[in-house]
Design a protein around this motif. Structure first.
Motif, short mmCIF file in Angstrom:
data_model
loop_
_atom_site.label_atom_id
_atom_site.label_comp_id
_atom_site.label_asym_id
_atom_site.label_seq_id
_atom_site.Cartn_x
_atom_site.Cartn_y
_atom_site.Cartn_z
N GLY A 251 71.48 -14.59 55.52
CA GLY A 251 71.21 -15.53 54.45
C GLY A 251 72.29 -15.63 53.41
O GLY A 251 72.31 -16.59 52.63
N MET A 252 73.22 -14.65 53.38
CA MET A 252 74.31 -14.71 52.40
C MET A 252 75.39 -15.69 52.82
O MET A 252 76.14 -16.21 51.98
CB MET A 252 74.91 -13.32 52.21
CG MET A 252 75.96 -13.22 51.11
SD MET A 252 75.37 -13.69 49.46
CE MET A 252 74.37 -12.26 49.04
N LEU A 253 75.47 -16.02 54.12
CA LEU A 253 76.55 -16.89 54.61
C LEU A 253 76.56 -18.26 53.94
O LEU A 253 77.63 -18.73 53.53
CB LEU A 253 76.47 -17.04 56.13
CG LEU A 253 77.13 -15.93 56.95
CD1 LEU A 253 76.81 -16.10 58.42
CD2 LEU A 253 78.64 -15.94 56.73
N PRO A 254 75.41 -18.96 53.83
CA PRO A 254 75.46 -20.27 53.18
C PRO A 254 75.94 -20.21 51.73
O PRO A 254 76.68 -21.10 51.28
CB PRO A 254 74.01 -20.76 53.25
CG PRO A 254 73.40 -20.00 54.38
CD PRO A 254 74.07 -18.67 54.36
N LYS A 255 75.55 -19.17 51.00
CA LYS A 255 76.00 -19.02 49.62
C LYS A 255 77.51 -18.80 49.57
O LYS A 255 78.21 -19.36 48.73
CB LYS A 255 75.29 -17.86 48.93
CG LYS A 255 73.80 -18.09 48.68
CD LYS A 255 73.19 -16.95 47.90
CE LYS A 255 71.68 -17.14 47.79
NZ LYS A 255 71.33 -18.36 47.05
N ILE A 256 78.02 -17.98 50.50
CA ILE A 256 79.45 -17.70 50.53
C ILE A 256 80.24 -18.96 50.87
O ILE A 256 81.28 -19.25 50.26
CB ILE A 256 79.74 -16.58 51.55
CG1 ILE A 256 79.26 -15.25 51.00
CG2 ILE A 256 81.22 -16.52 51.88
CD1 ILE A 256 79.94 -14.85 49.72
N ARG A 257 79.75 -19.72 51.83
CA ARG A 257 80.47 -20.95 52.20
C ARG A 257 80.48 -21.92 51.02
O ARG A 257 81.48 -22.60 50.78
CB ARG A 257 79.82 -21.57 53.44
CG ARG A 257 80.01 -20.73 54.70
CD ARG A 257 79.64 -21.48 55.96
NE ARG A 257 79.87 -20.66 57.14
CZ ARG A 257 78.93 -20.14 57.90
NH1 ARG A 257 77.65 -20.37 57.62
NH2 ARG A 257 79.22 -19.40 58.95
N CYS A 258 79.37 -21.98 50.32
CA CYS A 258 79.28 -22.83 49.14
C CYS A 258 80.29 -22.38 48.08
O CYS A 258 81.01 -23.20 47.50
CB CYS A 258 77.85 -22.75 48.58
SG CYS A 258 77.63 -23.46 46.95
N ALA A 259 80.37 -21.07 47.84
CA ALA A 259 81.30 -20.53 46.86
C ALA A 259 82.75 -20.77 47.27
O ALA A 259 83.60 -21.16 46.45
CB ALA A 259 81.05 -19.04 46.66
N LEU A 260 83.04 -20.56 48.55
CA LEU A 260 84.41 -20.78 49.05
C LEU A 260 84.82 -22.24 48.94
O LEU A 260 85.95 -22.56 48.54
CB LEU A 260 84.52 -20.31 50.50
CG LEU A 260 84.60 -18.80 50.74
CD1 LEU A 260 84.65 -18.52 52.23
CD2 LEU A 260 85.83 -18.20 50.05
N ASP A 261 83.93 -23.15 49.32
CA ASP A 261 84.23 -24.57 49.20
C ASP A 261 84.57 -24.92 47.75
O ASP A 261 85.48 -25.72 47.49
CB ASP A 261 83.04 -25.42 49.67
CG ASP A 261 82.89 -25.44 51.18
OD1 ASP A 261 83.84 -25.02 51.87
OD2 ASP A 261 81.83 -25.87 51.67
N ALA A 262 83.82 -24.32 46.82
CA ALA A 262 84.04 -24.63 45.41
C ALA A 262 85.41 -24.15 44.94
O ALA A 262 86.19 -24.91 44.35
CB ALA A 262 82.93 -24.00 44.56
N VAL A 263 85.74 -22.88 45.20
CA VAL A 263 87.01 -22.35 44.68
C VAL A 263 88.21 -22.95 45.41
O VAL A 263 89.31 -23.00 44.87
CB VAL A 263 87.05 -20.80 44.74
CG1 VAL A 263 85.96 -20.21 43.85
CG2 VAL A 263 86.96 -20.29 46.16
N ASN A 264 88.00 -23.40 46.65
CA ASN A 264 89.09 -24.06 47.37
C ASN A 264 89.23 -25.53 47.01
O ASN A 264 90.12 -26.22 47.50
CB ASN A 264 88.88 -23.92 48.88
CG ASN A 264 89.13 -22.50 49.38
OD1 ASN A 264 89.93 -21.77 48.82
ND2 ASN A 264 88.43 -22.10 50.43
N SER A 265 88.33 -26.01 46.13
CA SER A 265 88.36 -27.42 45.73
C SER A 265 88.53 -27.59 44.22
O SER A 265 88.16 -28.61 43.66
CB SER A 265 87.06 -28.12 46.17
OG SER A 265 86.90 -28.04 47.57
N GLY A 266 89.07 -26.56 43.57
CA GLY A 266 89.43 -26.72 42.17
C GLY A 266 88.59 -25.97 41.17
O GLY A 266 88.97 -25.87 39.99
N VAL A 267 87.42 -25.45 41.58
CA VAL A 267 86.63 -24.62 40.67
C VAL A 267 87.35 -23.29 40.51
O VAL A 267 87.74 -22.67 41.51
CB VAL A 267 85.20 -24.40 41.21
CG1 VAL A 267 84.39 -23.50 40.28
CG2 VAL A 267 84.51 -25.75 41.38
#
Length: 301
Positions: A251-267
């Protein structure tokens, strides 16, 4: 009643430790996904509301995106409708979607708004479909079926994924000194409503707003290594390695992917923090130690 010398020193230390963080984040946007125990425990709910109000008072622009899965499940049970899930996604037929809109866009959203307002804030609730803010499409889910040459398509109903977010309403509320509280409901091109995972909405919204931080409240201490020790600071490459070797799973994978997408997109940074800790948001923002895992963009040096 006056403070004794020891207590006064402790209070002064807390305030001086917070000062540089307040100065750094003033005027910046922080998107918070609110869910888990922090949404059901009365003390934690009150603490979260106070945290958000204080953030706004010191010049930070908090944007809250909330979940509500347990509340939806409870109401479905009360009307005699079974909750079904496929790969963690709630199967959402038309009747269930009506319940989702009633719970997320009504009961839960208004409770959060009222709680923030009771603690001195000025919150405004927004179902994501209002004003076409969150545009969505039906999520396609497949599974392998040995009897078929191609993967089997599974229909999970009104479950959506974000195609676009219009931040105009959020900017308007921020500029007016209001705190947006957003229910993760999107609208499709055909006008249909879609139930969307709140983590995904928070992550996409943080990207669109170019937020300083994305904070995901969870029911765990953060990211743990294989010895169950908390990993406090990671870059994107290190997180990729942890996914590849199986340290991050389930269940942690979706949260991690969400976090990674964010920091790789300017957050600038994403934080997975323990929502079971009182005032977890303030502790993560304004103290040196924090209460979870910080993820920043970039590769290994």
């Amino acid at each position: 009643m006056s403070l004794d010398a020891s207590r006064a020193s402790e209070v002064a230390h807390v305030l001086t430790e917070a000062l540089p963080y307040i100065q750094r984040f003033s005027g910046r946007t922080v998107v918070i996904k609110y869910g888990g125990n922090a949404m059901v425990d009365e003390g934690l709910k009150s603490g979260f509301a106070r945290d958000v109000v204080l953030m706004k008072l010191v010049g930070i622009n908090p944007v809250v995106v909330h979940g509500g899965g347990p509340q939806i499940g409870s109401l479905l049970e009360r009307i005699g409708k079974e909750s079904r899930f496929v790969n963690g996604m709630r199967v959402t037929d038309s009747e269930t979607m009506d319940i989702v809109e009633m719970v997320l866009g009504g009961l839960v959203n208004k409770e959060i708004v009222n709680l923030i307002n009771r603690h001195g804030g000025h919150a405004v609730g927004l179902p994501g479909k209002d004003g076409g803010m969150i545009r969505a499409r039906k999520m396609t889910m497949t599974r392998e079926n040995p009897a078929l040459k191609a993967p089997e398509i599974i229909d999970i109903g009104h479950v959506g994924e974000v195609t676009a977010i219009d931040p105009a309403l959020v900017h308007m509320l921020d500029d007016g000194n209001f705190i947006p509280v957003i229910a993760p409901i999107g609208v499709g091109e055909d006008g249909a409503s879609y139930n969307i995972n709140a983590d995904l909405v928070a992550g996409k919204l943080a990207q669109v707003l170019q937020a300083e931080k994305l904070i995901l409240l969870t029911n765990t201490a953060g990211l743990l290594d294989k010895q169950d020790k908390l990993l406090t600071g990671l870059n994107a490459a290190e997180v990729d390695d942890l996914v590849a070797d199986g340290t991050i799973h389930g269940g942690m994978l979706p949260k991690i992917r969400c976090a990674l997408d964010a920091v790789n997109s300017g957050v600038r940074t994403a934080h997975i923090i323990d929502g079971r800790v009182a005032h977890a948001v303030l502790l993560e923002l304004f103290t040196d130690a924090g209460v979870g895992t910080l993820i920043r963009g970039g590769r290994r040096a």
